[in-house]
Design an enzyme around this catalytic site. Structure first.
Site, PDB file in Angstrom:
ATOM      1  N   GLU B 108       0.811  -1.223   0.000  1.00  0.00           N
ATOM      2  CA  GLU B 108       0.000   0.000   0.000  1.00  0.00           C
ATOM      3  C   GLU B 108       0.839   1.266   0.000  1.00  0.00           C
ATOM      4  OE1 GLU B 108      -0.864  -2.595   1.877  1.00  0.00           O
ATOM      5  OE2 GLU B 108      -2.841  -3.113   1.108  1.00  0.00           O
ATOM      6  N   HIS B 177     -10.523  -4.906  10.330  1.00  0.00           N
ATOM      7  CA  HIS B 177     -11.146  -4.655   9.031  1.00  0.00           C
ATOM      8  C   HIS B 177     -12.448  -3.861   9.137  1.00  0.00           C
ATOM      9  CE1 HIS B 177      -8.298  -7.714   7.852  1.00  0.00           C
ATOM     10  NE2 HIS B 177      -8.586  -7.507   6.591  1.00  0.00           N
TER      11      HIS B 177
END
Lengths: 411, 378
Positions: B108, B177
Site C-alpha cells: 500500500e 477490518h
C-alpha cells in the site's frame, strides 16, 4: 587507456567472490575511491571551447552489481568543465550563504546543507535533460538550483519571503520547479513518489527518466523496497540513487544498515556504485544509467559515495559521531570542487586566474541574489495569503476555517 | 451570527468555480432542476429511471471517466484480472487494457506513493485500496505527499488523485477490518473527502472526485455495494456529477434533524419512517455526501426548522464526524436548538467478531429510532 572489455574482468569478480575466501576477497574487493581528482586527461585539450575531448575516469570510479560497468571514458568540453565548476562553486556559495543567514537567525526551523555533496547534484544535472524528472529528500537546495531555480528564489524561500520559490510556504525542505518534485520532508517517502514519476513517463511515452534520490539513512525504509519491487516489475525508467554521505543524522551507515553496499540493495535490480566526490564520474554513471533505463531495461540502483561536511542540520555540529580529523581529511583531500579544479588546471582547460574569476563571479552573484532576497517582502500576514493554494484555484470550498469562527476565510 | 449564512459570498464562490472549470460547471448549472426530481426518488412519474446497485454506479463512473480522459487510470490490488476484490472494477481490464487498469503488489505505501508521484507528474490516478483499513499503511503518502504538496509548493504543484475503496463497518470481519476513517481524512487540510450512500451519490461523487484537481478521498462502504437504488435519467448520463460540499436532504421533516453519512443514511431513513408510523413525527434526514468540506449551511437551515439535531455515524465516537457536527451546530446554531444536539456513533471498542457483540458496536435502525424518540420525549 583501457578498453571496456578489460574493465569487465576487473569488476566482475566482485560479485563472484565467495565470502569464505578472504584472501581473494581482499584482492578483488575494492571500494570506489572518493578521490575527487582521479581521472586522466588527454595530453592536450582542443583550443575550442565546444570541441569534445575524451577523459578517462579512474578505474576505481565504479563498482557494479549485476551490471556491466559504464565506459570509463567520458567526452567533455572545456565549456562544460567550466560550467560544472561554476555550478559546484555556486551551490557551495549558496549553502554558505544559507549557513550565514541561519546563524544570523534569519532562517527559521530546519536547514540542511549539502556542502561537500555538490558533485552529486551537478553531475546528475549534466547527465540528464530538462525533460527528465528529479526528486530528492529535504537536502534539496543544490538540486533545486541545478533544476533551474534562481539563487534568489531559493534564499528567498529560506527567508520565508513571498517571492521565494514556494512563495514562502515551503521553506528549506520543500522546493519545487519544473521537472523537480521536491524537497520532501518524510525520510524515504519520496522514493515511491519518484517511482510514480517514472511510471508517468512510461505511461505517456518518450525517452525520459526519473532520478530519485534518498540518503543512506532512508535506504532502510520499507517503502524504498516497495518502490524497487514495482519499478522492476513494471520496468520503470527509474534511476534510484542512494546519496551515501556516511551518516543518517548521527548514525553511521554501518550502525544502521545490515548491508552497507547500497547499490546492491535492489537485489534483483542492477546496481552501480559511483565516486560521488568526482563530478565527472557522477555524470558518466548517470548518463549511462539514463541510456540504459530508457532502452527499457528497467530501473537501476545507484549509490553516490559522498560526504557531508556540515552537520545533519544547522543544529548539529556534526562532531559527536565522527571525528574532526575525518571531516578535515575529506575536506582537504577529497573535495569535489578542488578535485575538478585540479583537473581543469592539469589538463590546461583554464588558467588559475580564469577559475578565480569564476569563483569571484559566483560569490558576487550569490551575494547579489542574497541581497535581493533579503529585500523581498514577507508574505502579507492576511487570510487571503494564508489560505491560498490549499486547494487548486477555482476548486476551493466555500470557506476555510480559521482559528475562530470570525477568522474564517470565504473565497 | 457569523458571516457564514450571508448569501453573497456563496454566490461569488460558485460563480468562480463555473468560470474556471466549464466542463464541470455545466451539470452544476442544471443542478437545481435535476436535484429536485432526484430527491423525490419516485418511480411513478419519472420516466427512464433504472435500478442500479452502488457497485454498478461506481463501475459506470470509472468507465465513463476512463473513457473521457486518457490521463485517468485505475491501480490497486486485484483491480484488473480478479475484477476487483469487491467487483467494483469488473470488466474494466477487458475494456481499457492493462496499461490503464493495473494490478499492484500488496504494498500500500509503495503503490499509493507511486500513484501520488504519477499525479504530481500530471496523470489522474484512481488509487483503489482493497479497504481503507489497509490505507493506514499508506496514510503518510495521502497526507504528506498528496494533500500538502500544493500548499508547500506555493500552488505550483497540484495533485489530481482519487483514493477510493470500502471504509468503515463491514460484517463479521473483526477489529482490523472494520474501522471508519472519515474523521481521520476529514481533519486534513488539502484533502477533500466524500462518502456516498446511494447509487446516484456513488456515481456523481466519484466522477466529481476524479475530475477534481485536488486529492480526494472517496469512502465507500462494503455493505452498500450490493444495494439497489433508482437512478434517474439525468444521473445515467456521462456528464452527471455531484458537487462537493453540498449535503442532500433525503427526507424532509420538521421535528428533528438527523445528519448522517454513508450507510447510516439508509438506517436513519428507516428509523425516520418508523418514527412517523409510530408517533406521527416528521424527521428530516440529511445525507452529508461530503465530509470535507462539510455543508454546515444545510444543517443549520434544517435546525432552524426542527430545533433538534441528531448526528448518526458508524465511526468511533471520540473526535469524530459527529463530534464535529455537534460542535459546528453549537457554534452556528445554538440559539435555534431546543435541546442539546446528540449523536449516535459506533461504540468506543475495537470491533468484536461475535455477532451479538458486533451488533452492540454500531448504530442500527432500532438504536437510532429509540434514541430519536427519547430526544423527542415520545
Amino acid at each position: 587507456m583501457f578498453s571496456r572489455a578489460a574493465r569487465l574482468t576487473r569488476v566482475a569478480p566482485i560479485r563472484a567472490v565467495a565470502p569464505r575466501a578472504p584472501v581473494s576477497s581482499i584482492v578483488a574487493r575494492r571500494t570506489v575511491t572518493t578521490n575527487a581528482a582521479s581521472a586522466q586527461g588527454p595530453s592536450s585539450v582542443p583550443e575550442s571551447e565546444d570541441e569534445p575531448f575524451q577523459i578517462t575516469l579512474s578505474d576505481e570510479s565504479f563498482e557494479t552489481y549485476e551490471l556491466d560497468p559504464p565506459p570509463y571514458t567520458l567526452d567533455v568540453t572545456k565549456k562544460e568543465l567550466k560550467q560544472m565548476y561554476h555550478d559546484m562553486v555556486s551551490i557551495r556559495q549558496l549553502e554558505m550563504a544559507a549557513d550565514r543567514l541561519y546563524k544570523e537567525k534569519k532562517i527559521r526551523g530546519f536547514c540542511h546543507l549539502s556542502t561537500g555533496q555538490e558533485a552529486v547534484a551537478v553531475g546528475i544535472e549534466h547527465a540528464i535533460e530538462k525533460t527528465d524528472d528529479v526528486i530528492t529528500s529535504y537536502r534539496c537546495h543544490g538540486f533545486a538550483y541545478m533544476r533551474g531555480a534562481t539563487v534568489r528564489s531559493v534564499i528567498g524561500e529560506l527567508l520565508g519571503r513571498r517571492e521565494g520559490i514556494a512563495y514562502g510556504k515551503g521553506g528549506s525542505m520543500h522546493m519545487f520547479t519544473k521537472g523537480f518534485y521536491g524537497g520532501n520532508g518524510i525520510v524515504g517517502a519520496q522514493v515511491p513518489v519518484g517511482a510514480g514519476l517514472a511510471f508517468a513517463q512510461k505511461y505517456t511515452g518518450g525517452k525520459k527518466a526519473s532520478v530519485i534520490l534518498y540518503g543512506d539513512g532512508a535506504s532502510n525504509q520499507g517503502q524504498v523496497f516497495e518502490a524497487f519491487n514495482m519499478a522492476k516489475l513494471w520496468k520503470l525508467p527509474a534511476l534510484f540513487g542512494c546519496e551515501n554521505n556516511k551518516y543518517g543524522m548521527g548514525t553511521s551507515a554501518a550502525r544502521s544498515s545490515a548491508l552497507t553496499d547500497y547499490y546492491k540493495r535492489g537485489q534483483y535490480i542492477p546496481g552501480l556504485k559511483v565516486n560521488g566526490m568526482d563530478v565527472l564520474a557522477v555524470k558518466a554513471a548517470v548518463q549511462y544509467g539514463k541510456q540504459w533505463t530508457v532502452e527499457d531495461n528497467g530501473p537501476m540502483v545507484l549509490e553516490y559515495v559522498t560526504y557531508r561536511y556540515g552537520g545533519h542540520s544547522m543544529s548539529d555540529p556534526g562532531t559527536t559521531y565522527r571525528t574532526r580529523e575525518e571531516i578535515q581529511r575529506m575536506r582537504s583531500t577529497n573535495d569535489p570542487i578542488a578535485g575538478l579544479k585540479q583537473h581543469i588546471l592539469d589538463w590546461g582547460v583554464a588558467k588559475e586566474e580564469e577559475l578565480k574569476a569564476i569563483d569571484k563571479e559566483a560569490r558576487n552573484h550569490v551575494n547579489e541574489e542574497v541581497a535581493l532576497a533579503e529585500a523581498m517582502p514577507h508574505p502579507e500576514a492576511t487570510p487571503r495569503i494564508l489560505f491560498e493554494d490549499i486547494y487548486v484555484k477555482g476548486s476551493e470550498p466555500q470557506f476555510i476555517r480559521g482559528r475562530t469562527l470570525d477568522e474564517n476565510f470565504y473565497f | 451570527m457569523s458571516r457564514y449564512l450571508r448569501p453573497a459570498a456563496r454566490l461569488a464562490a460558485s460563480a468562480r468555480v463555473q468560470a474556471i472549470r466549464p466542463s464541470v460547471a455545466s451539470p452544476f448549472l442544471s443542478r437545481p432542476a435535476a436535484v429536485s426530481s432526484l430527491q423525490k426518488r419516485t418511480y411513478a412519474n419519472a420516466s427512464g429511471v433504472k435500478d442500479y446497485t452502488v457497485r454498478d454506479a461506481l463501475n459506470e463512473a470509472l468507465a465513463e471517466e476512463l473513457e473521457a480522459n486518457d490521463k485517468v487510470f485505475v491501480l490497486g490490488e486485484e483491480v484488473a484480472q480478479y475484477n476487483g476484490a469487491y467487483k467494483v472494477t469488473k470488466g474494466l481490464l477487458d475494456r481499457f487494457g492493462e496499461k490503464r487498469i493495473i494490478d499492484t503488489p500488496i504494498t500500500e505505501s509503495g503503490f499509493c506513493g507511486l500513484a501520488v508521484g504519477a499525479a504530481l507528474s500530471g496523470l489522474h490516478p484512481v488509487c483503489e485500496f482493497m479497504t481503507f483499513n489497509f490505507a493506514m499503511q499508506a496514510i503518510d503518502q495521502i497526507v504528506n505527499s498528496a494533500a500538502k504538496t500544493l500548499y508547500m509548493s506555493g500552488g505550483i504543484q497540484p495533485c489530481n488523485i482519487t483514493f477510493r475503496g470500502p471504509n468503515g463497518f463491514a460484517s463479521g470481519v473483526g477489529a482490523q477490518h472494520s474501522q471508519d476513517y472519515s474523521a481521520w481524512y476529514g481533519s486534513i487540510p488539502g484533502l477533500k473527502v466524500v462518502s456516498p450512500w446511494s447509487a446516484e451519490d456513488a456515481k456523481g461523487l466519484l466522477k466529481a472526485a476524479i475530475r477534481d484537481p485536488n486529492p480526494v478521498v472517496f469512502l465507500e462502504n462494503e455493505l452498500m455495494y450490493g444495494q439497489t437504488f433508482p437512478m434517474s435519467e439525468a444521473a445515467q448520463k456521462d456528464d452527471f456529477v455531484i458537487p462537493f460540499g453540498k449535503a442532500k436532504i433525503e427526507r424532509a421533516g420538521k421535528d428533528l434533524t438527523i445528519v448522517s453519512l454513508s450507510r447510516c443514511v439508509g438506517q436513519s431513513l428507516v428509523a425516520a419512517e418508523n418514527l412517523k408510523k409510530k408517533y406521527g413525527v416528521e424527521v428530516e434526514v440529511i445525507n452529508l455526501r461530503s465530509v470535507k468540506p462539510l455543508d454546515i449551511e444545510t444543517i443549520i437551515k434544517s435546525v432552524k426548522k426542527t430545533h433538534r439535531l441528531l448526528a448518526v455515524e458508524s465511526g468511533f465516537p471520540a473526535y469524530g464526524v459527529s463530534a464535529e457536527i455537534l460542535a459546528l451546530t453549537m457554534e452556528y446554531g445554538f440559539d435555534y436548538l431546543d435541546a442539546p444536539a446528540q449523536r449516535v456513533t459506533g461504540a468506543d471498542v475495537p470491533t468484536p467478531y461475535a455477532a451479538g457483540l458486533e451488533d452492540m458496536s454500531f448504530p442500527n435502525e432500532g438504536v437510532i429510532e429509540r434514541f430519536a424518540a427519547k430526544m423527542l420525549r415520545l
